[in-house]
Design a protein around this motif. Structure first.
Motif, short mmCIF file in Angstrom:
data_model
loop_
_atom_site.label_atom_id
_atom_site.label_comp_id
_atom_site.label_asym_id
_atom_site.label_seq_id
_atom_site.Cartn_x
_atom_site.Cartn_y
_atom_site.Cartn_z
N VAL A 51 127.84 41.35 156.95
CA VAL A 51 126.43 41.13 157.22
C VAL A 51 125.62 42.19 156.48
CG1 VAL A 51 126.60 42.46 159.38
CG2 VAL A 51 124.65 40.93 159.02
N PHE A 52 124.58 41.75 155.79
CA PHE A 52 123.69 42.63 155.03
C PHE A 52 122.29 42.55 155.60
CE2 PHE A 52 127.03 41.40 152.07
CZ PHE A 52 127.31 42.56 151.36
N ILE A 53 121.61 43.68 155.69
CA ILE A 53 120.22 43.69 156.13
C ILE A 53 119.32 43.90 154.92
CG2 ILE A 53 120.10 46.18 156.61
CD1 ILE A 53 118.42 45.47 159.11
N SER A 54 118.23 43.15 154.87
CA SER A 54 117.24 43.31 153.81
C SER A 54 116.09 44.17 154.33
CB SER A 54 116.70 41.95 153.36
OG SER A 54 115.61 42.11 152.46
N ASP A 55 115.60 45.08 153.48
CA ASP A 55 114.48 45.91 153.93
C ASP A 55 113.12 45.32 153.55
OD1 ASP A 55 114.22 46.48 151.24
OD2 ASP A 55 114.66 48.62 151.41
N PRO A 76 110.10 36.56 156.15
CA PRO A 76 110.24 37.36 157.37
C PRO A 76 111.46 38.29 157.31
CG PRO A 76 109.67 35.11 157.94
CD PRO A 76 109.92 35.12 156.46
N ALA A 77 111.33 39.46 157.91
CA ALA A 77 112.41 40.45 157.98
C ALA A 77 113.69 39.76 158.43
CB ALA A 77 112.04 41.57 158.94
N ARG A 78 114.83 40.02 157.74
CA ARG A 78 115.98 39.14 157.91
C ARG A 78 117.29 39.85 157.57
NH1 ARG A 78 113.03 38.66 153.63
NH2 ARG A 78 113.90 38.57 151.53
N PHE A 124 115.01 38.28 161.89
CA PHE A 124 115.02 38.98 163.16
C PHE A 124 113.82 38.50 163.97
CE2 PHE A 124 117.24 42.15 160.46
CZ PHE A 124 118.41 42.25 161.20
N LEU A 125 114.03 38.27 165.26
CA LEU A 125 112.96 37.76 166.10
C LEU A 125 112.46 38.82 167.07
CD1 LEU A 125 114.40 34.22 166.92
CD2 LEU A 125 112.90 34.91 165.03
#
Length: 388
Positions: free
Chosen positions: A78-82, A89-91, A115-116
């Protein structure tokens, strides 16, 4: 069976200065009852893969990947995008990585979710000005539930007026649904009295340790009350905090960040940028970590270094209001790898790392990712190292 149900079924004395010792150095472990020497980790390059710039995936722009972790429930990463919701949307993204002793053969993205917020809505872009925007930086997969814990830096406004957005560590389900957040130490709070994290230097690093019982976090740079940022003559101390899963602080320690490696181009509008973007617990030692230090200097580029560090023997500083001028015993560290010496095609803005599969040699693979900031002159680089 849905991926959500599938994963649920599967889930059921160094002071203010430091010396860079070679990776083969043997460091004594002070404190505790075990005084046997521990050989510092060593690393070698397995391979790398460059992800196409601004790759379009399921209607989103892949980039800004600043954190990575491996999901034991699915075998995926899993990778997070900044992206702060400027592009989409932030994801986060899920992906399959084909990595073995011969290198990185493929990176195949398999999913993405925003992300919610607690009300189920996505996070707005910072321009909305409602104080709800986020700055995602790090993601970890809960070793117990395989939910996602993610850190964001918040925002200290440049001027008085805009709302302060506090840094946070939140929990999310496999499709991004909000599940809660971790209470943070009081000194992680941004205040307008010039205390707490500097702007863009809050929480970028979190890791699970002690079989999921402990969550360790690090702020990227020194707190305002802890002294100046590193320069070409001096390093700095950043705070590393161990907490239980419900937020109780077990200890807070000072990690010594290196001084700036080169003089900044005086004609550049940008100053040097340095700090700790990622920290990773060793699976068999709750006091030992790999720590990534990332530095950018105008005219000189990036310097990426990986250290083997320990909290053993370090001063617990959680009750210390300021570290400036105090007799603090910092975490000891040993250089594992300077990326300039690994033979990479380029050394870029590496910000995330996680353990990968064990190799036939007995070494453990280490997967790292660089954040391209969605810039044309940067790359999204997946790097695999073998760590012994």
């Amino acid at each position: 069976m849905s991926s959500s149900l599938t994963r649920r079924a599967l889930a059921a004395a160094l002071l203010l200065t430091s010396t860079l010792a070679p990776a083969v150095a043997v460091a004594a472990q002070p404190g505790g009852h075990d005084h046997r020497p521990v050989r510092a980790a060593q690393a070698r390059l397995l391979g790398e893969k460059i992800v196409p710039h601004k790759l379009d995936f399921q209607g989103t722009t892949v980039g800004g990947l600043s954190g990575v972790d491996r999901d034991r429930c699915t075998g995926e990463y899993v990778f997070i995008s900044d992206d702060r919701s400027y592009l989409q949307p932030a994801r986060f993204y899920t992906a399959e990585l084909d990595v073995d002793a011969n290198g990185v053969h493929a990176v195949d993205f398999t999913g993405t979710h925003p992300f919610l917020q607690p009300d189920g809505s996505v996070y707005p872009a910072p321009t909305v000005g409602d104080g709800k925007a986020v700055d995602p930086e790090e993601i970890r997969v809960d070793p117990r539930s395989c939910d996602y814990w993610w850190a964001q830096e918040g925002d200290r406004p440049k001027t008085v007026g805009p709302p302060v957005i506090q840094p946070s560590i939140q929990f999310a389900g496999p499709t991004g649904a909000y599940l809660g957040r971790l209470p943070l130490p009081a000194n992680y709070e941004i205040t307008m009295e010039e205390r707490g994290p500097r702007r863009n230097q809050a929480i970028e690093a979190i890791t699970f340790g002690d079989r999921g019982r402990v969550l360790t976090s690090a702020v990227e740079g020194p707190l305002l009350q802890d002294g100046p940022e590193p320069d070409v003559d001096h390093g700095a101390l950043v705070r590393v905090t161990k907490q239980t899963r419900d937020g109780k602080v077990l200890g807070q320690f000072a990690y010594p960040v290196e001084k700036i490696f080169a003089v900044n181009d005086p004609n550049s509008p940008w100053g040097p940028d340095t700090g700790v973007p990622s920290i990773l617990a060793f699976p068999d030692d709750p006091n030992r970590y790999l720590v990534l230090e990332r530095t950018w200097v105008a005219g000189a580029g990036y310097k990426i270094r990986l250290f083997d560090a320990t909290t053993r023997g370090a001063t617990d500083v959680q009750a210390m209001d300021s570290l400036a001028g105090q007799p603090v015993v910092a975490m000891r560290k040993t250089l594992v790898a300077d990326f300039d010496t690994l033979g990479l095609s380029t050394v870029d803005n590496t910000e995330g790392m996680t353990w990968g599969p064990r190799l036939p040699s007995g070494e453990r693979s280490l997967i790292l990712v660089s954040d391209d900031n969605f810039a044309e002159d940067a790359v999204t680089q997946i790097v695999a190292l073998a760590v012994r």
